[in-house]
Motif scaffolding. Sequence first.
Motif, PDB file in Angstrom:
ATOM      1  N   VAL A 101       0.833  -1.209   0.000  1.00  0.00           N
ATOM      2  CA  VAL A 101       0.000   0.000   0.000  1.00  0.00           C
ATOM      3  C   VAL A 101       0.866   1.257   0.000  1.00  0.00           C
ATOM      4  N   ALA A 105       1.031   4.018  -2.943  1.00  0.00           N
ATOM      5  CA  ALA A 105       0.768   5.434  -2.671  1.00  0.00           C
ATOM      6  C   ALA A 105       1.920   6.302  -3.163  1.00  0.00           C
ATOM      7  N   ARG A 108       1.736   6.454  -6.988  1.00  0.00           N
ATOM      8  CA  ARG A 108       0.680   7.388  -7.397  1.00  0.00           C
ATOM      9  C   ARG A 108       1.129   8.833  -7.203  1.00  0.00           C
TER      10      ARG A 108
END
Length: 118
Positions: A101, A105, A108
Amino acid sequence: MIEAIQRVYDAVLTFFQGIWDWITTGIYDFGVWAFAKLVEYLVWKSLEFKLWALDFGWDAAKVMLADLDFANRMQSAFDLLPASSVAILNALGVPQCITLVVTAALTRFLLRFIPGAT
């Protein structure tokens, strides 16, 4: 002799009629075909660029995680927990999920700096 002239006349007429037909209808078909090929090429290159940007973002995120020493920090945080809790979290794969995760993140976040990548 007249037949030979007639055949030459028919050949010349057929030739110029073919040119005229191409100018009046064939050029439109050619334009449609050429524009379709152009759009196809641009879409393909756009997808290639997005794949490259995703790969670049992923690599940059992994480097950032390595520079932040995220794995050791997470391990030290897990060391503060009781052994039974750590065993349960490891069995459920929580450390891998947290790493995934956080990497997603960061990827992104980095992709926002590349125009057209999102």
